[in-house]
Design an enzyme around this catalytic site. Structure first.
Site, PDB file in Angstrom:
ATOM      1  N   GLY A 154       0.815  -1.208   0.000  1.00 53.71           N
ATOM      2  CA  GLY A 154       0.000   0.000   0.000  1.00 53.71           C
ATOM      3  C   GLY A 154       0.843   1.250   0.000  1.00 53.71           C
ATOM      4  O   GLY A 154       2.052   1.215  -0.240  1.00 53.71           O
ATOM      5  N   LYS A 187       0.176   3.584   7.123  1.00 55.35           N
ATOM      6  CA  LYS A 187       0.239   2.688   5.967  1.00 55.35           C
ATOM      7  C   LYS A 187      -1.180   2.294   5.591  1.00 55.35           C
ATOM      8  O   LYS A 187      -1.888   1.650   6.376  1.00 55.35           O
ATOM      9  CB  LYS A 187       1.068   1.449   6.297  1.00 55.35           C
ATOM     10  CG  LYS A 187       1.330   0.555   5.099  1.00 55.35           C
ATOM     11  CD  LYS A 187       2.359  -0.517   5.430  1.00 55.35           C
ATOM     12  CE  LYS A 187       2.723  -1.319   4.199  1.00 55.35           C
ATOM     13  NZ  LYS A 187       3.780  -2.329   4.479  1.00 55.35           N
ATOM     14  N   ASP A 196      13.500 -10.236   4.167  1.00 55.43           N
ATOM     15  CA  ASP A 196      13.483  -9.099   3.239  1.00 55.43           C
ATOM     16  C   ASP A 196      14.454  -8.011   3.683  1.00 55.43           C
ATOM     17  O   ASP A 196      14.162  -6.821   3.564  1.00 55.43           O
ATOM     18  CB  ASP A 196      12.068  -8.532   3.121  1.00 55.43           C
ATOM     19  CG  ASP A 196      11.865  -7.780   1.798  1.00 55.43           C
ATOM     20  OD1 ASP A 196      12.708  -7.928   0.884  1.00 55.43           O
ATOM     21  OD2 ASP A 196      10.873  -7.041   1.672  1.00 55.43           O
TER      22      ASP A 196
END
Length: 476
Positions: free
Chosen positions: A105, A124, A219
């Protein structure tokens, strides 16, 4: 006091306009996570007028985190106290500007309305209508992970707000942007050894905390390392994480340490001091909590940071984070990743097939950095540093020698180009750091003031004594 009946969630205009410059803190790099959404959230919609306030829910955090005097929590408590139902709603927030677009988003800088001392938050916003079922599961994963965290180098989830088809996560705002953007402001896109050691140490502690909770990050990259206003780091984006069981252990570790001591000897009537080396055995108690049984076959992450076992698709565990940590160290030192090819496919082939990593810089500290990176970039995860006992093995490496890990939060952030730091003067208030020149002037002014007062007191005392003797003389 805000009238809850006036700012209805159904009337909230989600078309964001601002007179401020639209500044994005998301890197313009083409590197993206493999599981990244193709989301193009326009944010020009209004919530359906059929939506009633009862369908808007909020779950603000009820526990008080370790930052006891954090002004964010003060603002949250004030807003929920004034709210008619004791909950936070979108109507309580004012969007300031768009910060960037993440995997799921868009992120906005916002603050609470009618707050006497506005405190910045990052909001967010995720449009669930444009996401697949798999992406929605990533949203829930991130929300769950955020709700578990309580660490200075990780974000705090202040509230989750669900309104219509939007899910909004309220977290910390980091005005210094991400580390990737900061690297691009440096000469040759790289940092000296000292700042590299600082950022690497804080990232290492954050990964250690995640692994202690059984969370495999998957990540790690400079784009996901944000810089707080005080110069310390904050990891972000937890939608690619997965959880596993972890069994904390507390073991005593024996190791030999070589020490030297001076010994005086007499030669030819002179007295000389010689060094005598000896070995001594030390026993150190260590806490370790590494999810060694973690296992997943999902191929997620950023291609330049993927571990060989993840590329091969044979399944992976927490070792992928320690491989990525080695890539991260290399990129900070050299401005690029070690296996980068002309295409993503070539990069993946290099990760699997190339055994040697090129090291060219020879500045002080590079020998230790090279050794650490080589031990982290071992293709067999069973032999990779950190995979057996986690961050404890990495903390003991010579590259981090001298760091007092329990005091890591108190280390001063480095002075580097593009990093604007602020320091806390006292709880709940933030002020700009004093420059050395201004600091010198303040000390001069203070000493001048004290000297003036001292002279004034001496003069007053002499005058008082003169008056006393004058009075006594007259009396006599």
């Amino acid at each position: 006091m805000e009238d809850d009946g006036y700012y209805l969630d159904t009337d909230l205009d989600l078309s964001f306009t601002s007179t401020a410059t639209d500044r994005t803190f998301t890197s313009s790099s083409a590197r993206s996570s493999l599981a990244r959404s193709s989301l193009t959230l326009s944010f020009n919609d209004r919530l359906s007028t059929a939506t009633t306030p009862s369908t808007t829910t909020s779950s603000a955090a009820t526990t008080l985190h370790h930052r006891r005097y954090d002004p964010h929590w003060t603002s949250i408590r004030a807003a929920t106290t004034l709210s008619s139902d004791g909950r936070l709603h979108l109507r309580h927030f004012k969007l300031v500007r768009h910060l960037g677009t993440g995997n799921l988003g868009r992120v906005f800088l916002c603050h609470l309305r009618d707050c006497p001392n506005p405190t910045g938050f990052a909001l967010k916003v995720i449009d669930r209508d444009v996401l697949t079922a798999k992406k929605i599961s990533h949203v829930e994963t991130e929300a769950e992970i955020l709700s578990l965290l309580d660490h200075p180098f990780l974000p705090t989830l202040y509230a989750r707000i669900d309104a219509s088809h939007y899910t909004c996560l309220l977290i910390d705002y980091c005005p210094n942007g991400d580390l990737h953007s900061l690297l691009r402001k440096q000469p040759n896109n790289r940092l000296p050894i000292s700042p590299v050691r600082f950022f690497a140490a804080e990232v290492l502690v954050a990964l250690e905390y995640l692994h202690a909770l059984g969370i495999v990050y998957r990540d790690l990259k400079p784009e996901n390392i944000l810089i707080r206003e005080d110069g310390h780091i904050m990891l972000s984006d937890f939608d690619l994480c997965f959880k596993a069981d972890v069994v904390p252990t507390f073991r005593s570790r024996r190791f030999r340490r070589t020490s030297s001591s001076p010994r005086k000897t007499r030669r030819g009537g002179g007295c000389f001091s010689t060094e005598v080396e000896y070995e001594r055995e030390e026993i150190v108690a260590e806490f370790a909590a590494e999810p060694v049984t973690a296992f997943s076959k999902s191929c997620v992450g950023t291609h330049e940071y993927l571990a060989p076992e993840l590329v091969a698709g044979n399944g992976h565990g927490s070792g992928v984070d320690w491989w990525a940590f080695g890539i991260f160290l290399y990129e900070m030192l050299y401005g690029t990743t070690p296996f980068k090819g002309g295409t993503k496919e070539q990069t993946l082939r290099n990760i699997v097939s190339n055994d040697d990593v090129a090291f060219t810089l020879e500045e002080e500290g590079m020998v230790e950095a090279k050794d650490l990176i080589e031990k982290l970039l071992v293709k067999d995860p069973r032999k990779r540093l950190g995979c057996a006992r986690g961050a404890q093995d990495i903390k003991r490496h010579e590259f981090f020698e001298g760091i007092k890990w329990p005091l890591i939060r108190n280390y001063k952030p480095p002075e580097i180009r593009g990093l604007v730091k602020k320091t806390k003067a006292h709880a709940g208030h933030v002020t700009a750091a004093v420059t050395p020149r201004r600091n010198k002037w303040l000390w001069w002014a203070l000493s001048h003031l004290l000297r003036s007062k001292s002279l004034s007191k001496s003069s007053s005392k002499i005058q008082s004594n003169n008056n006393y003797y004058h009075y006594v003389g007259k009396k006599l």
